[in-house]
Motif scaffolding. Structure first.
Motif, PDB file in Angstrom:
ATOM      1  N   ALA A 151       0.829  -1.209   0.000  1.00  0.00           N
ATOM      2  CA  ALA A 151       0.000   0.000   0.000  1.00  0.00           C
ATOM      3  C   ALA A 151       0.862   1.258   0.000  1.00  0.00           C
ATOM      4  O   ALA A 151       0.539   2.249  -0.675  1.00  0.00           O
ATOM      5  CB  ALA A 151      -0.940  -0.013   1.206  1.00  0.00           C
ATOM      6  N   VAL A 152       1.971   1.249   0.760  1.00  0.00           N
ATOM      7  CA  VAL A 152       2.868   2.406   0.794  1.00  0.00           C
ATOM      8  C   VAL A 152       3.489   2.643  -0.580  1.00  0.00           C
ATOM      9  O   VAL A 152       3.533   3.780  -1.088  1.00  0.00           O
ATOM     10  CB  VAL A 152       3.967   2.211   1.855  1.00  0.00           C
ATOM     11  CG1 VAL A 152       5.063   3.269   1.697  1.00  0.00           C
ATOM     12  CG2 VAL A 152       3.372   2.275   3.251  1.00  0.00           C
ATOM     13  N   ILE A 153       3.965   1.579  -1.199  1.00  0.00           N
ATOM     14  CA  ILE A 153       4.599   1.704  -2.520  1.00  0.00           C
ATOM     15  C   ILE A 153       3.577   2.152  -3.560  1.00  0.00           C
ATOM     16  O   ILE A 153       3.859   2.996  -4.421  1.00  0.00           O
ATOM     17  CB  ILE A 153       5.255   0.369  -2.925  1.00  0.00           C
ATOM     18  CG1 ILE A 153       6.448   0.084  -2.002  1.00  0.00           C
ATOM     19  CG2 ILE A 153       5.711   0.404  -4.379  1.00  0.00           C
ATOM     20  CD1 ILE A 153       7.007  -1.304  -2.123  1.00  0.00           C
ATOM     21  N   LEU A 154       2.361   1.610  -3.476  1.00  0.00           N
ATOM     22  CA  LEU A 154       1.302   2.027  -4.403  1.00  0.00           C
ATOM     23  C   LEU A 154       0.974   3.506  -4.230  1.00  0.00           C
ATOM     24  O   LEU A 154       0.786   4.239  -5.215  1.00  0.00           O
ATOM     25  CB  LEU A 154       0.050   1.177  -4.172  1.00  0.00           C
ATOM     26  CG  LEU A 154      -1.157   1.490  -5.065  1.00  0.00           C
ATOM     27  CD1 LEU A 154      -0.842   1.193  -6.528  1.00  0.00           C
ATOM     28  CD2 LEU A 154      -2.377   0.683  -4.619  1.00  0.00           C
ATOM     29  N   ALA A 155       0.915   3.958  -2.976  1.00  0.00           N
ATOM     30  CA  ALA A 155       0.626   5.371  -2.715  1.00  0.00           C
ATOM     31  C   ALA A 155       1.708   6.273  -3.298  1.00  0.00           C
ATOM     32  O   ALA A 155       1.417   7.301  -3.920  1.00  0.00           O
ATOM     33  CB  ALA A 155       0.500   5.604  -1.205  1.00  0.00           C
ATOM     34  N   CYS A 156       2.976   5.890  -3.100  1.00  0.00           N
ATOM     35  CA  CYS A 156       4.086   6.690  -3.647  1.00  0.00           C
ATOM     36  C   CYS A 156       4.068   6.689  -5.168  1.00  0.00           C
ATOM     37  O   CYS A 156       4.358   7.721  -5.801  1.00  0.00           O
ATOM     38  CB  CYS A 156       5.417   6.144  -3.137  1.00  0.00           C
ATOM     39  SG  CYS A 156       5.699   6.405  -1.369  1.00  0.00           S
ATOM     40  N   TRP A 157       3.715   5.565  -5.747  1.00  0.00           N
ATOM     41  CA  TRP A 157       3.688   5.448  -7.198  1.00  0.00           C
ATOM     42  C   TRP A 157       2.602   6.331  -7.811  1.00  0.00           C
ATOM     43  O   TRP A 157       2.871   7.178  -8.659  1.00  0.00           O
ATOM     44  CB  TRP A 157       3.482   3.980  -7.579  1.00  0.00           C
ATOM     45  CG  TRP A 157       3.371   3.742  -9.052  1.00  0.00           C
ATOM     46  CD1 TRP A 157       4.080   4.369 -10.041  1.00  0.00           C
ATOM     47  CD2 TRP A 157       2.511   2.813  -9.707  1.00  0.00           C
ATOM     48  NE1 TRP A 157       3.710   3.888 -11.266  1.00  0.00           N
ATOM     49  CE2 TRP A 157       2.755   2.928 -11.092  1.00  0.00           C
ATOM     50  CE3 TRP A 157       1.568   1.886  -9.250  1.00  0.00           C
ATOM     51  CZ2 TRP A 157       2.070   2.153 -12.028  1.00  0.00           C
ATOM     52  CZ3 TRP A 157       0.901   1.109 -10.188  1.00  0.00           C
ATOM     53  CH2 TRP A 157       1.151   1.246 -11.556  1.00  0.00           C
ATOM     54  N   LEU A 158       1.367   6.132  -7.365  1.00  0.00           N
ATOM     55  CA  LEU A 158       0.268   6.912  -7.929  1.00  0.00           C
ATOM     56  C   LEU A 158       0.374   8.391  -7.555  1.00  0.00           C
ATOM     57  O   LEU A 158       0.026   9.275  -8.346  1.00  0.00           O
ATOM     58  CB  LEU A 158      -1.069   6.349  -7.453  1.00  0.00           C
ATOM     59  CG  LEU A 158      -1.392   4.923  -7.907  1.00  0.00           C
ATOM     60  CD1 LEU A 158      -2.721   4.457  -7.343  1.00  0.00           C
ATOM     61  CD2 LEU A 158      -1.395   4.830  -9.428  1.00  0.00           C
ATOM     62  N   GLY A 159       0.874   8.668  -6.351  1.00  0.00           N
ATOM     63  CA  GLY A 159       1.018  10.053  -5.920  1.00  0.00           C
ATOM     64  C   GLY A 159       2.122  10.808  -6.615  1.00  0.00           C
ATOM     65  O   GLY A 159       2.231  12.038  -6.483  1.00  0.00           O
ATOM     66  N   SER A 160       2.947  10.095  -7.382  1.00  0.00           N
ATOM     67  CA  SER A 160       4.054  10.762  -8.086  1.00  0.00           C
ATOM     68  C   SER A 160       3.609  11.429  -9.383  1.00  0.00           C
ATOM     69  O   SER A 160       4.371  12.215  -9.974  1.00  0.00           O
ATOM     70  CB  SER A 160       5.154   9.742  -8.407  1.00  0.00           C
ATOM     71  OG  SER A 160       4.705   8.807  -9.392  1.00  0.00           O
ATOM     72  N   LEU A 161       2.404  11.135  -9.866  1.00  0.00           N
ATOM     73  CA  LEU A 161       1.959  11.659 -11.164  1.00  0.00           C
ATOM     74  C   LEU A 161       2.011  13.183 -11.263  1.00  0.00           C
ATOM     75  O   LEU A 161       2.484  13.713 -12.279  1.00  0.00           O
ATOM     76  CB  LEU A 161       0.550  11.147 -11.461  1.00  0.00           C
ATOM     77  CG  LEU A 161       0.438   9.659 -11.781  1.00  0.00           C
ATOM     78  CD1 LEU A 161      -1.025   9.246 -11.881  1.00  0.00           C
ATOM     79  CD2 LEU A 161       1.175   9.326 -13.066  1.00  0.00           C
ATOM     80  N   PRO A 162       1.538  13.932 -10.257  1.00  0.00           N
ATOM     81  CA  PRO A 162       1.616  15.390 -10.405  1.00  0.00           C
ATOM     82  C   PRO A 162       3.047  15.908 -10.497  1.00  0.00           C
ATOM     83  O   PRO A 162       3.301  16.909 -11.177  1.00  0.00           O
ATOM     84  CB  PRO A 162       0.906  15.922  -9.147  1.00  0.00           C
ATOM     85  CG  PRO A 162       0.885  14.797  -8.194  1.00  0.00           C
ATOM     86  CD  PRO A 162       0.814  13.564  -9.021  1.00  0.00           C
ATOM     87  N   PHE A 163       3.991  15.223  -9.864  1.00  0.00           N
ATOM     88  CA  PHE A 163       5.379  15.683  -9.894  1.00  0.00           C
ATOM     89  C   PHE A 163       6.021  15.424 -11.258  1.00  0.00           C
ATOM     90  O   PHE A 163       6.868  16.186 -11.712  1.00  0.00           O
ATOM     91  CB  PHE A 163       6.172  15.010  -8.769  1.00  0.00           C
ATOM     92  CG  PHE A 163       5.589  15.285  -7.415  1.00  0.00           C
ATOM     93  CD1 PHE A 163       5.825  16.487  -6.777  1.00  0.00           C
ATOM     94  CD2 PHE A 163       4.747  14.366  -6.799  1.00  0.00           C
ATOM     95  CE1 PHE A 163       5.259  16.764  -5.538  1.00  0.00           C
ATOM     96  CE2 PHE A 163       4.180  14.625  -5.564  1.00  0.00           C
ATOM     97  CZ  PHE A 163       4.430  15.836  -4.936  1.00  0.00           C
ATOM     98  N   ALA A 164       5.597  14.335 -11.908  1.00  0.00           N
ATOM     99  CA  ALA A 164       6.041  14.112 -13.280  1.00  0.00           C
ATOM    100  C   ALA A 164       5.547  15.237 -14.180  1.00  0.00           C
ATOM    101  O   ALA A 164       6.299  15.762 -15.019  1.00  0.00           O
ATOM    102  CB  ALA A 164       5.538  12.760 -13.779  1.00  0.00           C
ATOM    103  N   ALA A 165       4.291  15.647 -13.999  1.00  0.00           N
ATOM    104  CA  ALA A 165       3.728  16.726 -14.811  1.00  0.00           C
ATOM    105  C   ALA A 165       4.431  18.058 -14.529  1.00  0.00           C
ATOM    106  O   ALA A 165       4.711  18.831 -15.457  1.00  0.00           O
ATOM    107  CB  ALA A 165       2.232  16.851 -14.542  1.00  0.00           C
ATOM    108  N   ILE A 166       4.739  18.323 -13.253  1.00  0.00           N
ATOM    109  CA  ILE A 166       5.453  19.560 -12.911  1.00  0.00           C
ATOM    110  C   ILE A 166       6.846  19.565 -13.530  1.00  0.00           C
ATOM    111  O   ILE A 166       7.299  20.578 -14.083  1.00  0.00           O
ATOM    112  CB  ILE A 166       5.547  19.715 -11.379  1.00  0.00           C
ATOM    113  CG1 ILE A 166       4.155  19.923 -10.776  1.00  0.00           C
ATOM    114  CG2 ILE A 166       6.448  20.895 -11.006  1.00  0.00           C
ATOM    115  CD1 ILE A 166       4.120  19.856  -9.264  1.00  0.00           C
ATOM    116  N   GLY A 167       7.545  18.429 -13.447  1.00  0.00           N
ATOM    117  CA  GLY A 167       8.884  18.345 -14.035  1.00  0.00           C
ATOM    118  C   GLY A 167       8.862  18.569 -15.534  1.00  0.00           C
ATOM    119  O   GLY A 167       9.744  19.234 -16.093  1.00  0.00           O
ATOM    120  N   ILE A 168       7.851  18.036 -16.214  1.00  0.00           N
ATOM    121  CA  ILE A 168       7.735  18.226 -17.660  1.00  0.00           C
ATOM    122  C   ILE A 168       7.499  19.692 -17.982  1.00  0.00           C
ATOM    123  O   ILE A 168       8.105  20.239 -18.922  1.00  0.00           O
ATOM    124  CB  ILE A 168       6.598  17.351 -18.210  1.00  0.00           C
ATOM    125  CG1 ILE A 168       6.956  15.877 -18.078  1.00  0.00           C
ATOM    126  CG2 ILE A 168       6.305  17.687 -19.671  1.00  0.00           C
ATOM    127  CD1 ILE A 168       5.781  14.943 -18.274  1.00  0.00           C
TER     128      ILE A 168
END
Length: 264
Positions: A151-168
């Motif tokens: 659950a922790v790894i899943l949360a970090c994975w899905l929660g990373s999407l906005p940061f990918a968009a910000i980096g782009i």
């Protein structure tokens, strides 16, 4: 219009898949990815997880120990840094070198380019969160069940999407000489103000209010609630989704604007 758009997008899916695989291979061959994304949070965790100073704040905030709280924080940090690597300085260098101009001459549409970059960041975040969890788990031996780890790894994975968009977006707006410093500064500011280094209880009241609107706090809160066996907070997902959709839309708009300028 709907009938013609759906097949068109379906026809571009193989292009998106190939672009995603190509991007992942490129990033994983880059030494800076391993240093900034994995080495920093791992070293920081190993140097601080046994620090008893923050144990009281961790217990009062989430009812868990500091090593477990900090493990979730560093998993989130690794995922965020990895997601940022989808854009930032590497993307700015691609623009300067003419790589993005070459891509615009291919059938790859702007939505597929943005989606491919975001999915690259999310995939890298999953790898980073897994690696950090394995190392931190071996060092601290928190004794968490497999379901909690997942659950922790899943949360970090899905929660990373906005940061990918910000980096782009940073990579599409900043120059090749300024994108990397901007990305590093953004990462540090968001992570520190988002409470990833110290529990929110250690913040003054006004700073807690600031933290709660940041995506870093919301990503951390997803994982902290998991290890504390607390109820899922839908506000965390809503805030993260809002950031992801907003910044992805801005990145797609910026890419299309560059496309019109370079081809028109």
């Amino acid at each position: 219009m709907t009938a013609t758009t759906a097949p068109a997008r379906g026809a571009h899916r193989p292009l998106l898949t190939r672009f995603l695989g190509f991007e992942l291979r490129r990033v994983l061959r880059t030494p800076s990815f391993l240093i900034w994304t994995l080495a920093f949070p791992v070293v920081f965790y190993l140097a601080n997880y046994a620090n008893p100073t923050n144990n009281l704040h961790a217990r009062s905030s989430y009812g868990t120990t500091w090593p477990i709280f900090f493990m979730v924080s560093m998993c989130a940090w690794a995922a965020i840094s990895a997601a940022f690597n989808a854009g930032g300085g590497r993307l700015a260098a691609e623009r300067t070198g003419g790589w993005t101009r070459q891509l615009r001459l291919t059938p790859l549409p702007s939505w597929a380019y943005t989606a491919g970059k975001v999915l690259t960041g999310a995939s890298l975040a999953l790898i980073a969160a897994l690696a950090l969890a394995l190392i931190a788990g071996g060092a601290a031996r928190p004794g968490l069940p497999v379901s909690t780890w997942a659950a922790v790894i899943l949360a970090c994975w899905l929660g990373s999407l906005p940061f990918a968009a910000i980096g782009i977006l940073i990579g599409l707006v900043a120059s090749s000489s300024t994108a990397q410093p901007i990305m590093i500064a953004t990462t540090l500011v968001l992570n520190v103000l988002g409470g990833l280094l110290v529990p929110l209880q250690a913040f003054p009241l006004w700073l807690r209010d600031v933290a709660r609107v940041l995506p870093t706090y919301r990503l951390g809160d997803l994982g902290w609630n998991v290890v504390a066996h607390r109820r899922f907070d839908p506000v965390d997902v809503a805030v993260l989704a809002g950031y992801a959709v907003g910044f992805a839309a801005l990145a797609a708009w910026r890419y299309r604007s560059d496309e019109r300028l370079s081809l028109g």
